[in-house]
Design a protein around this motif. Structure first.
Motif, short mmCIF file in Angstrom:
data_model
loop_
_atom_site.label_atom_id
_atom_site.label_comp_id
_atom_site.label_asym_id
_atom_site.label_seq_id
_atom_site.Cartn_x
_atom_site.Cartn_y
_atom_site.Cartn_z
N GLU A 19 0.83 -1.20 0.00
CA GLU A 19 0.00 0.00 0.00
C GLU A 19 0.87 1.26 0.00
O GLU A 19 0.58 2.22 -0.72
CB GLU A 19 -0.87 -0.05 1.26
CG GLU A 19 -1.87 1.06 1.33
CD GLU A 19 -2.79 0.89 2.52
OE1 GLU A 19 -3.26 -0.24 2.76
OE2 GLU A 19 -3.03 1.90 3.21
N THR A 21 3.80 1.68 -1.19
CA THR A 21 4.39 1.89 -2.51
C THR A 21 3.38 2.56 -3.44
O THR A 21 3.71 3.54 -4.12
CB THR A 21 4.88 0.55 -3.11
OG1 THR A 21 5.96 0.05 -2.32
CG2 THR A 21 5.36 0.73 -4.54
N ILE A 22 2.16 2.07 -3.43
CA ILE A 22 1.12 2.66 -4.30
C ILE A 22 0.90 4.12 -3.93
O ILE A 22 0.81 4.99 -4.80
CB ILE A 22 -0.21 1.89 -4.17
CG1 ILE A 22 -0.01 0.43 -4.55
CG2 ILE A 22 -1.27 2.52 -5.06
CD1 ILE A 22 0.63 0.21 -5.88
N HIS A 23 0.83 4.41 -2.64
CA HIS A 23 0.64 5.79 -2.23
C HIS A 23 1.80 6.67 -2.67
O HIS A 23 1.61 7.81 -3.06
CB HIS A 23 0.43 5.87 -0.72
CG HIS A 23 -0.97 5.53 -0.32
ND1 HIS A 23 -1.33 5.18 0.95
CD2 HIS A 23 -2.11 5.50 -1.05
CE1 HIS A 23 -2.63 4.93 0.99
NE2 HIS A 23 -3.13 5.11 -0.20
N SER A 26 1.46 7.65 -6.27
CA SER A 26 0.56 8.81 -6.40
C SER A 26 1.35 10.10 -6.23
O SER A 26 1.17 11.06 -6.98
CB SER A 26 -0.54 8.77 -5.33
OG SER A 26 -1.39 7.67 -5.53
N ASP A 62 10.85 1.43 -5.34
CA ASP A 62 9.43 1.53 -5.70
C ASP A 62 9.24 1.33 -7.20
O ASP A 62 8.41 0.55 -7.65
CB ASP A 62 8.88 2.91 -5.32
CG ASP A 62 8.59 3.03 -3.82
OD1 ASP A 62 8.43 1.99 -3.16
OD2 ASP A 62 8.52 4.17 -3.33
N LEU A 89 -1.11 3.30 -12.13
CA LEU A 89 -2.20 3.65 -11.20
C LEU A 89 -3.57 3.53 -11.86
O LEU A 89 -4.60 3.58 -11.17
CB LEU A 89 -2.01 5.08 -10.68
CG LEU A 89 -0.83 5.31 -9.73
CD1 LEU A 89 -0.60 6.80 -9.51
CD2 LEU A 89 -1.08 4.59 -8.41
N TYR B 211 -5.69 4.69 -5.28
CA TYR B 211 -5.46 3.33 -4.80
C TYR B 211 -6.56 2.41 -5.34
O TYR B 211 -6.29 1.29 -5.79
CB TYR B 211 -5.44 3.29 -3.27
CG TYR B 211 -5.03 1.94 -2.75
CD1 TYR B 211 -3.70 1.66 -2.47
CD2 TYR B 211 -5.96 0.92 -2.58
CE1 TYR B 211 -3.31 0.41 -2.02
CE2 TYR B 211 -5.58 -0.33 -2.14
CZ TYR B 211 -4.26 -0.57 -1.85
OH TYR B 211 -3.88 -1.82 -1.42
N PHE B 214 -5.91 1.75 -8.97
CA PHE B 214 -4.85 0.73 -9.08
C PHE B 214 -5.41 -0.66 -8.80
O PHE B 214 -5.15 -1.62 -9.54
CB PHE B 214 -3.71 1.04 -8.12
CG PHE B 214 -2.67 -0.05 -8.05
CD1 PHE B 214 -1.67 -0.13 -9.00
CD2 PHE B 214 -2.71 -0.99 -7.04
CE1 PHE B 214 -0.72 -1.14 -8.96
CE2 PHE B 214 -1.76 -2.02 -6.99
CZ PHE B 214 -0.76 -2.09 -7.95
N HIS B 220 -5.89 -6.20 -7.86
CA HIS B 220 -5.00 -6.36 -6.72
C HIS B 220 -5.68 -7.21 -5.65
O HIS B 220 -6.85 -7.03 -5.38
CB HIS B 220 -4.71 -4.96 -6.16
CG HIS B 220 -3.48 -4.90 -5.32
ND1 HIS B 220 -3.51 -4.49 -4.03
CD2 HIS B 220 -2.20 -5.16 -5.61
CE1 HIS B 220 -2.28 -4.51 -3.55
NE2 HIS B 220 -1.46 -4.91 -4.50
#
Lengths: 224, 224
Positions: A19, A21-23, A26, A62, A89, B211, B214, B220
């Motif tokens: 999570e 990494t995804i943030h 962004s 990342d 994303l 998120y 994604f 996911h």
DNA sequence: TTAACTATGTGAAAAGGTTCACAAAAGTAT
DNA sequence: ATACTTTTGTGAACCTTTTCACATAGTTAA
């Protein structure tokens, strides 16, 4: 390893992407947009890290989960990396979004430019207040929440934002789930239940104020 | 070990408390308020964990950083634990808060009930728009942002919420820092700089939508 | 062309956070 | 009283995330 190793964008092998990494992706995306406007051609992990208050290694790690986007000795191409972030994303497209609860918070979200800028198009509004239903809010007619399930399907909505009082949020969410929606962003201060195949994220705006309060009261060590 | 071991609430020894723990305390607090309204006297770590979708061990570990609040064989006293959470988070008091930027998001935040409920009292509003300055918004007169530093000091403001456009956020924040404010919650989509002794938290409302995007695009894995 | 420099990509190490597992302490039932 | 059950509090084990460190590969300058 070059980026073709990941030919099927979206699968990313068996690796579980965290999570955090995804943030951070962004955040990279947003910063890359700024860098692009500033006219920069390339950016190094060091520069990017400095802007984000991270380590260069963190940035490189990342990105490395998704491919190999940089050039050694030079850095990353700003515009291309921005597009890559958008693609990962899933914001390189338009999302059909509905917002439920056109109250205090809800009406602010309708006009929130960042959503539109990133492809989140709020195209349907719902409320249960007879005085609001049928009226126009920023170009969108407010629909009756009683026809929620039918109208969500009809408008082929893909994501829903919930901004209703906590007391009714679960009822609303049940209808949203019935309509087949798989992604929900909830602003109501409540612990909501959804089936396992539905993605639910909660936005709690008090949380960060509480963190600040804790930090002040405890004179909590500043990070970094 | 009993709770008196930590007589000086706020110091918590040399232990560094993680951000995640603090955020979970916020969630416990909110859930305990609900449990209290439901009339429950005690709650076990198992019950609390179920509501929060955590493990019981996680709940117990979080609480154990701050003291020993439970009774073996029985659980935790709901009302008392709620008060303990409030005390740790520093929301067992009133905070004097100012909000800068009474636009789309800003005006929604002024009326956001959760803030008031947790002791965050927005008592000053600022804007740079001459049409807004002097007018009344939910009982508060909007002040001119040009006198920001002076007015923040005068009103003995302790926390500031920033909801201005990204382009001017840094200038605003510089003034806020000059006024001696040590805690800032920023809604502007920008990477802002503050001195090391100032707590700055960013609220990025697009992040969770991204998120979700994604998650949908990559299908996911759902957590647990 | 070569040498010096810069910056990526990534295994391995370190740090940090979560869960396990169990002794200890309290409640409950007989 | 006593046995049994429940549940806390917490070191230790485990797992995840971050950081380190360096080989590799490209750039830049003379």
């Amino acid at each position: 390893m070059n980026s073709n190793t990941y030919s099927t964008v979206g699968s990313f092998g068996k690796k579980r992407i965290s999570e955090s990494t995804i943030h951070r992706l962004s955040r990279y995306y947003r910063t890359l947009s700024v860098l692009e406007k500033e006219g920069l051609q390339t950016v190094s992990s060091k520069d990017l890290a400095k802007r984000e208050k991270l380590t260069p290694a963190q940035v490189r790690k990342d990105l490395s989960f998704f491919g190999s986007f940089g050039t050694r000795g030079l850095g990353y191409p700003v515009t291309e990396l921005k597009h890559q972030m958008a693609s990962i994303l899933g914001i390189d497209r338009l999302w059909r979004v509905a917002l439920i609860g056109v109250g205090n918070i809800g009406s602010a979200l309708v006009g929130y430019k960042e959503f539109a800028r990133q492809g989140f198009n709020i195209i349907k509004l719902f409320d249960n207040d007879q005085r609001k239903i049928g009226s126009n809010h920023k170009g969108i007619t407010i629909s009756d929440v009683r026809n929620l399930e039918r109208d969500l399907k009809e408008a082929r909505i893909e994501m829903v934002i919930i901004a209703v009082p906590a007391t009714v949020a679960q009822y609303i969410i049940d209808d949203v789930v019935k309509a087949g929606i798989k992604a929900i962003l909830n602003f109501a201060p409540a612990n909501l239940k959804v089936p396992n195949d539905v993605f639910l994220r909660n936005e709690n705006m008090s949380m960060e104020l509480e963190y600040l309060s804790f930090a002040l009261v405890n004179n909590h060590a500043q990070k970094k």
